[in-house]
Motif scaffolding. Structure first.
Motif, PDB file in Angstrom:
ATOM      1  N   ALA A  32      29.189   5.465 -34.833  1.00 43.09           N
ATOM      2  CA  ALA A  32      28.810   6.877 -34.841  1.00 43.09           C
ATOM      3  C   ALA A  32      29.185   7.501 -36.180  1.00 43.09           C
ATOM      4  O   ALA A  32      28.369   8.130 -36.844  1.00 43.09           O
ATOM      5  CB  ALA A  32      29.483   7.621 -33.701  1.00 43.09           C
ATOM      6  N   ARG A  33      30.456   7.308 -36.592  1.00 40.83           N
ATOM      7  CA  ARG A  33      30.957   7.868 -37.838  1.00 40.83           C
ATOM      8  C   ARG A  33      31.763   6.809 -38.581  1.00 40.83           C
ATOM      9  O   ARG A  33      32.500   6.024 -37.981  1.00 40.83           O
ATOM     10  CB  ARG A  33      31.865   9.069 -37.581  1.00 40.83           C
ATOM     11  CG  ARG A  33      31.226  10.239 -36.861  1.00 40.83           C
ATOM     12  CD  ARG A  33      30.238  10.981 -37.747  1.00 40.83           C
ATOM     13  NE  ARG A  33      29.829  12.243 -37.167  1.00 40.83           N
ATOM     14  CZ  ARG A  33      28.808  12.386 -36.324  1.00 40.83           C
ATOM     15  NH1 ARG A  33      28.100  11.306 -35.964  1.00 40.83           N
ATOM     16  NH2 ARG A  33      28.495  13.576 -35.841  1.00 40.83           N
ATOM     17  N   LEU A  64      36.576   4.427 -38.625  1.00 43.77           N
ATOM     18  CA  LEU A  64      35.345   4.460 -37.836  1.00 43.77           C
ATOM     19  C   LEU A  64      35.559   4.959 -36.414  1.00 43.77           C
ATOM     20  O   LEU A  64      36.659   4.924 -35.864  1.00 43.77           O
ATOM     21  CB  LEU A  64      34.718   3.059 -37.800  1.00 43.77           C
ATOM     22  CG  LEU A  64      35.516   1.968 -37.084  1.00 43.77           C
ATOM     23  CD1 LEU A  64      34.942   1.708 -35.698  1.00 43.77           C
ATOM     24  CD2 LEU A  64      35.516   0.678 -37.884  1.00 43.77           C
ATOM     25  N   SER A  65      34.456   5.425 -35.865  1.00 40.13           N
ATOM     26  CA  SER A  65      34.378   5.715 -34.432  1.00 40.13           C
ATOM     27  C   SER A  65      32.997   5.312 -33.954  1.00 40.13           C
ATOM     28  O   SER A  65      32.031   5.289 -34.715  1.00 40.13           O
ATOM     29  CB  SER A  65      34.615   7.206 -34.162  1.00 40.13           C
ATOM     30  OG  SER A  65      33.624   8.004 -34.805  1.00 40.13           O
ATOM     31  N   GLY A  66      32.923   4.969 -32.694  1.00 39.11           N
ATOM     32  CA  GLY A  66      31.644   4.544 -32.147  1.00 39.11           C
ATOM     33  C   GLY A  66      31.778   4.214 -30.672  1.00 39.11           C
ATOM     34  O   GLY A  66      32.724   4.658 -30.004  1.00 39.11           O
ATOM     35  N   THR A  67      30.852   3.427 -30.162  1.00 39.25           N
ATOM     36  CA  THR A  67      30.854   3.038 -28.754  1.00 39.25           C
ATOM     37  C   THR A  67      30.600   1.544 -28.637  1.00 39.25           C
ATOM     38  O   THR A  67      29.966   0.934 -29.510  1.00 39.25           O
ATOM     39  CB  THR A  67      29.776   3.799 -27.961  1.00 39.25           C
ATOM     40  OG1 THR A  67      28.500   3.598 -28.584  1.00 39.25           O
ATOM     41  CG2 THR A  67      30.084   5.291 -27.907  1.00 39.25           C
ATOM     42  N   VAL A  68      31.080   0.971 -27.566  1.00 42.89           N
ATOM     43  CA  VAL A  68      30.850  -0.454 -27.316  1.00 42.89           C
ATOM     44  C   VAL A  68      29.360  -0.687 -27.098  1.00 42.89           C
ATOM     45  O   VAL A  68      28.715  -0.004 -26.295  1.00 42.89           O
ATOM     46  CB  VAL A  68      31.661  -0.929 -26.100  1.00 42.89           C
ATOM     47  CG1 VAL A  68      31.268  -2.355 -25.713  1.00 42.89           C
ATOM     48  CG2 VAL A  68      33.151  -0.842 -26.386  1.00 42.89           C
ATOM     49  N   ASP A  69      28.817  -1.652 -27.814  1.00 46.38           N
ATOM     50  CA  ASP A  69      27.413  -2.038 -27.655  1.00 46.38           C
ATOM     51  C   ASP A  69      27.297  -3.287 -26.789  1.00 46.38           C
ATOM     52  O   ASP A  69      26.387  -3.390 -25.969  1.00 46.38           O
ATOM     53  CB  ASP A  69      26.781  -2.279 -29.022  1.00 46.38           C
ATOM     54  CG  ASP A  69      25.297  -2.553 -28.935  1.00 46.38           C
ATOM     55  OD1 ASP A  69      24.542  -1.612 -28.601  1.00 46.38           O
ATOM     56  OD2 ASP A  69      24.886  -3.704 -29.187  1.00 46.38           O
ATOM     57  N   ALA A  70      28.230  -4.241 -26.986  1.00 47.39           N
ATOM     58  CA  ALA A  70      28.210  -5.471 -26.182  1.00 47.39           C
ATOM     59  C   ALA A  70      29.594  -6.096 -26.190  1.00 47.39           C
ATOM     60  O   ALA A  70      30.224  -6.210 -27.241  1.00 47.39           O
ATOM     61  CB  ALA A  70      27.188  -6.463 -26.731  1.00 47.39           C
ATOM     62  N   MET A 122      30.325   0.315 -42.424  1.00 46.23           N
ATOM     63  CA  MET A 122      29.276   1.295 -42.715  1.00 46.23           C
ATOM     64  C   MET A 122      27.897   0.695 -42.430  1.00 46.23           C
ATOM     65  O   MET A 122      27.104   0.395 -43.321  1.00 46.23           O
ATOM     66  CB  MET A 122      29.407   1.796 -44.155  1.00 46.23           C
ATOM     67  CG  MET A 122      28.879   3.199 -44.354  1.00 46.23           C
ATOM     68  SD  MET A 122      29.349   3.951 -45.955  1.00 46.23           S
ATOM     69  CE  MET A 122      31.059   4.415 -45.626  1.00 46.23           C
ATOM     70  N   ALA A 123      27.633   0.525 -41.139  1.00 49.74           N
ATOM     71  CA  ALA A 123      26.394  -0.088 -40.654  1.00 49.74           C
ATOM     72  C   ALA A 123      26.157   0.380 -39.226  1.00 49.74           C
ATOM     73  O   ALA A 123      27.051   0.931 -38.582  1.00 49.74           O
ATOM     74  CB  ALA A 123      26.494  -1.613 -40.710  1.00 49.74           C
ATOM     75  N   ASP A 124      24.944   0.165 -38.736  1.00 49.37           N
ATOM     76  CA  ASP A 124      24.658   0.556 -37.357  1.00 49.37           C
ATOM     77  C   ASP A 124      25.538  -0.193 -36.362  1.00 49.37           C
ATOM     78  O   ASP A 124      25.982   0.369 -35.360  1.00 49.37           O
ATOM     79  CB  ASP A 124      23.187   0.283 -37.028  1.00 49.37           C
ATOM     80  CG  ASP A 124      22.253   1.339 -37.591  1.00 49.37           C
ATOM     81  OD1 ASP A 124      22.554   2.536 -37.442  1.00 49.37           O
ATOM     82  OD2 ASP A 124      21.222   0.963 -38.182  1.00 49.37           O
ATOM     83  N   ASP A 335      24.580   8.324 -36.076  1.00 51.24           N
ATOM     84  CA  ASP A 335      23.965   8.697 -34.797  1.00 51.24           C
ATOM     85  C   ASP A 335      23.151   9.973 -34.899  1.00 51.24           C
ATOM     86  O   ASP A 335      22.832  10.590 -33.896  1.00 51.24           O
ATOM     87  CB  ASP A 335      25.028   8.832 -33.713  1.00 51.24           C
ATOM     88  CG  ASP A 335      26.091   9.875 -34.046  1.00 51.24           C
ATOM     89  OD1 ASP A 335      26.100  10.379 -35.194  1.00 51.24           O
ATOM     90  OD2 ASP A 335      26.916  10.181 -33.169  1.00 51.24           O
ATOM     91  N   ALA A 336      22.830  10.419 -36.129  1.00 53.89           N
ATOM     92  CA  ALA A 336      22.016  11.616 -36.305  1.00 53.89           C
ATOM     93  C   ALA A 336      21.293  11.533 -37.642  1.00 53.89           C
ATOM     94  O   ALA A 336      21.789  10.925 -38.589  1.00 53.89           O
ATOM     95  CB  ALA A 336      22.882  12.870 -36.249  1.00 53.89           C
ATOM     96  N   SER A 337      20.137  12.140 -37.711  1.00 48.06           N
ATOM     97  CA  SER A 337      19.371  12.111 -38.959  1.00 48.06           C
ATOM     98  C   SER A 337      19.149  13.497 -39.545  1.00 48.06           C
ATOM     99  O   SER A 337      18.744  13.627 -40.688  1.00 48.06           O
ATOM    100  CB  SER A 337      18.009  11.441 -38.730  1.00 48.06           C
ATOM    101  OG  SER A 337      17.286  12.125 -37.727  1.00 48.06           O
TER     102      SER A 337
END
Length: 357
Positions: A32-33, A64-70, A122-124, A335-337
């Motif tokens: 996310a960030r 970083l911050s984000g969410t579990v994808d898998a 710094m990637a998706d 997570d935003a454009s």
């Protein structure tokens, strides 16, 4: 997926990269960030961070911050909010028992210290080992969560200082780490926190976070022998020398701010005559867990993040991040454009326009 690559000095681009696949014992995270750290700025603007030169395309980022994808183990459900301890540790050597952050042979996300380089966040998507993942409280702001790693750095500086209960603390340098050092000192029980910096704007940010006093370096005088502990976060030789004057007899100075690996002149006389302890602080050990607790309890700390910039404008984000008069912590948003929906979005659009002229 999109990834940011630093190819050398002032060479940065967003390019497509293969999606990483998690193996057993690993977790894939959707970002996310990602915060821009001082080391990231050095890699971009100088093509090197100290002796570590960019020799292949480097994905920067370790905040970083984000969410579990898998999660192949099924332990962490998709969508779980997380951050990451960005270190992989090496081997223990004498004198470092219980301090894995000091073990040689390790690595850190987004670093050219290893070969091949250790690619960063710094990637998706990014894949890391399960023991590097830290779950976050539900609903936590992603800008705030991205501060867990740098707050861990500030807390480790406080750890190196010792017991801060009732202490008079000087924070030298009001950049992002200095601002978080204010939070760390408060959390560890400091009775009074003064902040010094050469710029007025970072001092205003420090006062807004609850610092008790601000001193403009070069304009105002620091009181001599007034502080029990100095958390030196600037790395500037003049600031280190001034810290020695401001520290009381048998006080402690912790060097949190990084300095180049080269001889630089500082005045050691006050350290000798006052028997001041000068202590180093390198990254952090387990303080990221304490950092998460503090951030959950103090959502106001999100003000340290002054700009969240879409990844498409990453070059503008780096330009903003090196200007302390304009920005505190700058984070890159995956997570935003729409820049207008993000923190400091109008400033990003202005910076992009200036760069394109």
């Amino acid at each position: 997926m999109r990834a940011v690559f630093i190819d050398g000095r002032e060479q940065i681009a967003v390019r497509e990269a293969p999606e990483p696949q998690p193996a057993v014992g690993q977790v894939r995270i959707r970002l996310a960030r990602v915060g821009i750290c001082g080391s990231d700025l050095h890699y971009y603007f100088h093509g090197a961070n100290g002796e570590y030169v960019v020799r292949e395309p480097l994905i920067p980022g370790h905040e970083l911050s984000g969410t579990v994808d898998a999660d192949p183990s099924g332990e962490l459900a998709p969508g779980t909010p997380v951050t990451v301890h960005p270190a992989r540790f090496g081997r223990e050597v004498p004198g470092t028992e219980g301090q894995p952050h000091l073990w040689p042979g390790g690595s850190y996300l987004g670093s050219a210290a290893t070969w091949p380089h250790t690619q960063g966040a710094m990637a998706d998507l990014i894949v890391v080992e399960r023991d590097m993942v830290r779950s976050l409280p539900a609903g936590i702001d992603m800008d705030l969560a991205a501060l867990a790693e740098p707050l861990g750095v500030a807390l480790h500086g406080a750890t190196r200082a010792g017991d801060l209960t009732g202490a008079r603390v000087l924070v030298s340098g009001a950049g992002p780490i200095g601002l978080l050092a204010v939070i760390a000192a408060q959390a560890r029980g400091a009775a009074h926190v003064t902040v010094t910096d050469v710029l007025a704007q970072p001092l205003e940010r420090a006062l807004a976070l609850g610092a008790d006093a601000a001193v403009r370096a070069g304009t105002d005088e620091l009181p001599a022998e007034a502080f029990d502990v100095v958390l030196e976060c600037s790395g500037a030789p003049a600031a280190i020398s001034a810290a020695a004057v401001a520290t009381r007899r048998r006080g402690v100075i912790v060097q949190v701010g990084m300095v180049p690996n080269e001889p630089r002149g500082i005045n050691l006389a006050p350290l000798i005559s006052k028997e001041i302890d000068l202590r180093g602080a390198f990254r952090f050990n387990g303080e990221i867990d304490e950092a998460i607790e503090i951030l959950a309890a103090r959502p106001d700390v999100t003000s340290v993040v002054t700009h969240a910039i879409p990844v498409a404008d990453v070059r503008a984000a780096f330009e903003l991040a090196r200007d302390g008069a304009v920005s505190g912590k700058v984070v890159v948003a995956f997570d935003a454009s729409d820049a207008s929906q993000l923190r400091g979005g109008s400033a990003a659009a202005s910076a992009t326009s200036t760069l394109d002229q």
